[in-house]
Scaffold this motif. Sequence first.
Motif, PDB file in Angstrom:
ATOM      1  N   VAL A 209      18.782  -3.517 -95.265  1.00 50.78           N
ATOM      2  CA  VAL A 209      19.198  -3.400 -93.868  1.00 50.78           C
ATOM      3  C   VAL A 209      20.674  -3.715 -93.674  1.00 50.78           C
ATOM      4  O   VAL A 209      21.402  -2.969 -93.015  1.00 50.78           O
ATOM      5  CB  VAL A 209      18.341  -4.335 -92.972  1.00 50.78           C
ATOM      6  CG1 VAL A 209      18.758  -4.211 -91.522  1.00 50.78           C
ATOM      7  CG2 VAL A 209      16.878  -4.031 -93.149  1.00 50.78           C
ATOM      8  N   HIS A 210      21.143  -4.834 -94.236  1.00 45.08           N
ATOM      9  CA  HIS A 210      22.437  -5.379 -93.841  1.00 45.08           C
ATOM     10  C   HIS A 210      23.608  -4.467 -94.199  1.00 45.08           C
ATOM     11  O   HIS A 210      24.525  -4.296 -93.387  1.00 45.08           O
ATOM     12  CB  HIS A 210      22.619  -6.760 -94.458  1.00 45.08           C
ATOM     13  CG  HIS A 210      21.739  -7.801 -93.839  1.00 45.08           C
ATOM     14  ND1 HIS A 210      20.433  -7.983 -94.234  1.00 45.08           N
ATOM     15  CD2 HIS A 210      21.957  -8.697 -92.843  1.00 45.08           C
ATOM     16  CE1 HIS A 210      19.888  -8.947 -93.509  1.00 45.08           C
ATOM     17  NE2 HIS A 210      20.787  -9.401 -92.673  1.00 45.08           N
ATOM     18  N   ALA A 211      23.584  -3.874 -95.393  1.00 44.43           N
ATOM     19  CA  ALA A 211      24.696  -3.005 -95.779  1.00 44.43           C
ATOM     20  C   ALA A 211      24.777  -1.798 -94.860  1.00 44.43           C
ATOM     21  O   ALA A 211      25.869  -1.417 -94.388  1.00 44.43           O
ATOM     22  CB  ALA A 211      24.538  -2.566 -97.236  1.00 44.43           C
ATOM     23  N   ARG A 212      23.648  -1.166 -94.565  1.00 46.38           N
ATOM     24  CA  ARG A 212      23.650   0.000 -93.671  1.00 46.38           C
ATOM     25  C   ARG A 212      24.036  -0.400 -92.257  1.00 46.38           C
ATOM     26  O   ARG A 212      24.789   0.308 -91.583  1.00 46.38           O
ATOM     27  CB  ARG A 212      22.267   0.657 -93.701  1.00 46.38           C
ATOM     28  CG  ARG A 212      22.076   1.826 -92.734  1.00 46.38           C
ATOM     29  CD  ARG A 212      23.004   2.996 -93.008  1.00 46.38           C
ATOM     30  NE  ARG A 212      22.815   3.552 -94.319  1.00 46.38           N
ATOM     31  CZ  ARG A 212      21.852   4.436 -94.619  1.00 46.38           C
ATOM     32  NH1 ARG A 212      21.004   4.848 -93.701  1.00 46.38           N
ATOM     33  NH2 ARG A 212      21.760   4.908 -95.856  1.00 46.38           N
TER      34      ARG A 212
ATOM     35  N   ALA B  24      18.728   5.497 -85.371  1.00 45.20           N
ATOM     36  CA  ALA B  24      18.797   6.749 -86.124  1.00 45.20           C
ATOM     37  C   ALA B  24      19.241   6.529 -87.566  1.00 45.20           C
ATOM     38  O   ALA B  24      18.864   7.289 -88.459  1.00 45.20           O
ATOM     39  CB  ALA B  24      19.757   7.721 -85.434  1.00 45.20           C
ATOM     40  N   HIS B  25      20.026   5.492 -87.812  1.00 44.00           N
ATOM     41  CA  HIS B  25      20.628   5.327 -89.132  1.00 44.00           C
ATOM     42  C   HIS B  25      20.134   4.103 -89.899  1.00 44.00           C
ATOM     43  O   HIS B  25      20.361   4.006 -91.101  1.00 44.00           O
ATOM     44  CB  HIS B  25      22.146   5.250 -88.999  1.00 44.00           C
ATOM     45  CG  HIS B  25      22.777   6.511 -88.492  1.00 44.00           C
ATOM     46  ND1 HIS B  25      23.067   7.580 -89.308  1.00 44.00           N
ATOM     47  CD2 HIS B  25      23.150   6.876 -87.235  1.00 44.00           C
ATOM     48  CE1 HIS B  25      23.602   8.547 -88.587  1.00 44.00           C
ATOM     49  NE2 HIS B  25      23.664   8.151 -87.332  1.00 44.00           N
ATOM     50  N   VAL B  26      19.488   3.157 -89.211  1.00 43.15           N
ATOM     51  CA  VAL B  26      18.997   1.943 -89.869  1.00 43.15           C
ATOM     52  C   VAL B  26      17.474   1.984 -89.837  1.00 43.15           C
ATOM     53  O   VAL B  26      16.860   1.780 -88.782  1.00 43.15           O
ATOM     54  CB  VAL B  26      19.529   0.669 -89.184  1.00 43.15           C
ATOM     55  CG1 VAL B  26      19.077  -0.569 -89.961  1.00 43.15           C
ATOM     56  CG2 VAL B  26      21.053   0.704 -89.080  1.00 43.15           C
ATOM     57  N   ALA B  27      16.875   2.252 -90.981  1.00 42.12           N
ATOM     58  CA  ALA B  27      15.424   2.468 -91.060  1.00 42.12           C
ATOM     59  C   ALA B  27      14.694   1.140 -91.160  1.00 42.12           C
ATOM     60  O   ALA B  27      14.329   0.683 -92.251  1.00 42.12           O
ATOM     61  CB  ALA B  27      15.086   3.361 -92.250  1.00 42.12           C
ATOM     62  N   VAL B  28      14.471   0.521 -90.016  1.00 44.60           N
ATOM     63  CA  VAL B  28      13.786  -0.764 -89.963  1.00 44.60           C
ATOM     64  C   VAL B  28      13.190  -0.924 -88.573  1.00 44.60           C
ATOM     65  O   VAL B  28      13.631  -0.268 -87.616  1.00 44.60           O
ATOM     66  CB  VAL B  28      14.783  -1.908 -90.288  1.00 44.60           C
ATOM     67  CG1 VAL B  28      15.756  -2.133 -89.157  1.00 44.60           C
ATOM     68  CG2 VAL B  28      14.063  -3.184 -90.669  1.00 44.60           C
ATOM     69  N   GLY B  29      12.192  -1.786 -88.431  1.00 45.01           N
ATOM     70  CA  GLY B  29      11.552  -2.013 -87.139  1.00 45.01           C
ATOM     71  C   GLY B  29      12.431  -2.820 -86.199  1.00 45.01           C
ATOM     72  O   GLY B  29      13.421  -3.442 -86.620  1.00 45.01           O
ATOM     73  N   PRO B  30      12.087  -2.843 -84.898  1.00 44.84           N
ATOM     74  CA  PRO B  30      12.933  -3.525 -83.905  1.00 44.84           C
ATOM     75  C   PRO B  30      13.083  -5.022 -84.135  1.00 44.84           C
ATOM     76  O   PRO B  30      14.156  -5.580 -83.896  1.00 44.84           O
ATOM     77  CB  PRO B  30      12.237  -3.223 -82.574  1.00 44.84           C
ATOM     78  CG  PRO B  30      10.848  -2.782 -82.929  1.00 44.84           C
ATOM     79  CD  PRO B  30      10.955  -2.148 -84.267  1.00 44.84           C
TER      80      PRO B  30
ATOM     81  N   ALA C  28      11.512   6.958 -90.287  1.00 42.04           N
ATOM     82  CA  ALA C  28      12.906   6.763 -89.929  1.00 42.04           C
ATOM     83  C   ALA C  28      13.799   7.040 -91.127  1.00 42.04           C
ATOM     84  O   ALA C  28      13.339   7.200 -92.254  1.00 42.04           O
ATOM     85  CB  ALA C  28      13.125   5.330 -89.428  1.00 42.04           C
ATOM     86  N   GLY C  29      15.110   7.073 -90.848  1.00 40.65           N
ATOM     87  CA  GLY C  29      16.094   7.277 -91.906  1.00 40.65           C
ATOM     88  C   GLY C  29      16.906   8.533 -91.682  1.00 40.65           C
ATOM     89  O   GLY C  29      16.517   9.436 -90.931  1.00 40.65           O
ATOM     90  N   ARG C  30      18.049   8.570 -92.337  1.00 42.18           N
ATOM     91  CA  ARG C  30      18.882   9.767 -92.287  1.00 42.18           C
ATOM     92  C   ARG C  30      18.236  10.893 -93.081  1.00 42.18           C
ATOM     93  O   ARG C  30      17.356  10.664 -93.907  1.00 42.18           O
ATOM     94  CB  ARG C  30      20.269   9.462 -92.881  1.00 42.18           C
ATOM     95  CG  ARG C  30      21.074   8.424 -92.126  1.00 42.18           C
ATOM     96  CD  ARG C  30      22.336   8.101 -92.903  1.00 42.18           C
ATOM     97  NE  ARG C  30      23.166   7.133 -92.192  1.00 42.18           N
ATOM     98  CZ  ARG C  30      24.234   6.545 -92.721  1.00 42.18           C
ATOM     99  NH1 ARG C  30      24.581   6.813 -93.965  1.00 42.18           N
ATOM    100  NH2 ARG C  30      24.937   5.676 -92.020  1.00 42.18           N
ATOM    101  N   THR C  31      18.710  12.115 -92.840  1.00 46.60           N
ATOM    102  CA  THR C  31      18.162  13.259 -93.579  1.00 46.60           C
ATOM    103  C   THR C  31      18.485  13.164 -95.064  1.00 46.60           C
ATOM    104  O   THR C  31      17.787  13.748 -95.897  1.00 46.60           O
ATOM    105  CB  THR C  31      18.725  14.573 -93.021  1.00 46.60           C
ATOM    106  OG1 THR C  31      20.168  14.519 -93.045  1.00 46.60           O
ATOM    107  CG2 THR C  31      18.268  14.802 -91.592  1.00 46.60           C
ATOM    108  N   THR C  32      19.534  12.415 -95.419  1.00 51.49           N
ATOM    109  CA  THR C  32      19.898  12.248 -96.829  1.00 51.49           C
ATOM    110  C   THR C  32      19.208  11.044 -97.467  1.00 51.49           C
ATOM    111  O   THR C  32      19.355  10.818 -98.663  1.00 51.49           O
ATOM    112  CB  THR C  32      21.421  12.088 -96.965  1.00 51.49           C
ATOM    113  OG1 THR C  32      21.858  11.009 -96.122  1.00 51.49           O
ATOM    114  CG2 THR C  32      22.142  13.368 -96.558  1.00 51.49           C
ATOM    115  N   ASP C  33      18.482  10.260 -96.678  1.00 47.99           N
ATOM    116  CA  ASP C  33      17.774   9.084 -97.198  1.00 47.99           C
ATOM    117  C   ASP C  33      16.382   9.461 -97.678  1.00 47.99           C
ATOM    118  O   ASP C  33      15.826  10.492 -97.280  1.00 47.99           O
ATOM    119  CB  ASP C  33      17.617   8.008 -96.106  1.00 47.99           C
ATOM    120  CG  ASP C  33      18.938   7.395 -95.698  1.00 47.99           C
ATOM    121  OD1 ASP C  33      19.891   7.468 -96.487  1.00 47.99           O
ATOM    122  OD2 ASP C  33      19.008   6.845 -94.578  1.00 47.99           O
TER     123      ASP C  33
END
Length: 302
Positions: free
Chosen positions: A107-110, A145-151, A43-48
């Motif tokens: 997680v929280h800032a994103r 799509a933008h927060v790379a963490v599990g559900p 997961a993560g953005r292409t810039t991450d």
Amino acid sequence: MTSAQTFAVSASDTYPEDFRLLELTPELAAQLEALDTCTLHIAGRTTDTATLIDPQETTYSVHTAHTSNNLYLLTHAASSETNPLETLELRAKINQTLELQRTQPTVHARLREVLSWDTRGAYRGSEFDKADAGGRRVDDQALHAHVAVGPKALKRALEEVPAFRDTQGHWRTIDAGFCVELLRLLLATQVEHAWASCYDARLLHPALQADLGAPLPYEAVHAVLARFGRPIDGRPACYTIDRRRVARFLAEHIFLAENMRAWPAADFAQALAATMPPQLASDGGSDDGLDAWGFAHIPRSP
């Protein structure tokens, strides 16, 4: 002495194909071997920096490492009448691997950044919303799509914000001031109706709407209870209020309202105690009130 086996080697029609070798930690290897089906998500953005999430929601940062020796990926191909030898097909030449390093995702800032894309702003009550409001919205797809963490971790983070999903499936934050107002109102409503210590969102929602005299999303009531309470096992939508969670939220709210200024600890403790709802004041015999934070032992400022 074993006899050597002879293979015919040929390049596949699609050679070279784009394959990557993924390094497995012992924990990941054990999960793959133990489970019938095991899905790994990147997961993560292409810039991450890419983040890999395993079934236990452990997160790893993914980095590319180049190898000094080339590795060749071969697969078996069916033999034919013209070529009776067992054939190996060359699929790819690999000179880099993906290495994993265990990490703690921020997680929280994103999450707050993504939720801020909703052009309606934080929810402050239905009277502040326009009926025909258009603009950008945030749904489950945008979050994943933008927060790379599990559900599970995402659910906990959404409760911390707090945020709720409206009837159209769009996520929205709750204004901190309105969140505190709603907390005070639900505490007073609980006392007024002499309900038990269990706070049931299904009972509180219509009562709060009547007190406010305006529509109020059930999901917002549930989100406030989830932020300040702890769920009761086996009783959906039922919570007990956690005074520590309330105090932490109020403390953060005070700091933000005061532009994060420095002030004496005893004065801050006094300000925090003054903002606590009276229903949650320490009764002297509980270990989850403000005194449990050590505030009673902080010397008063000169």
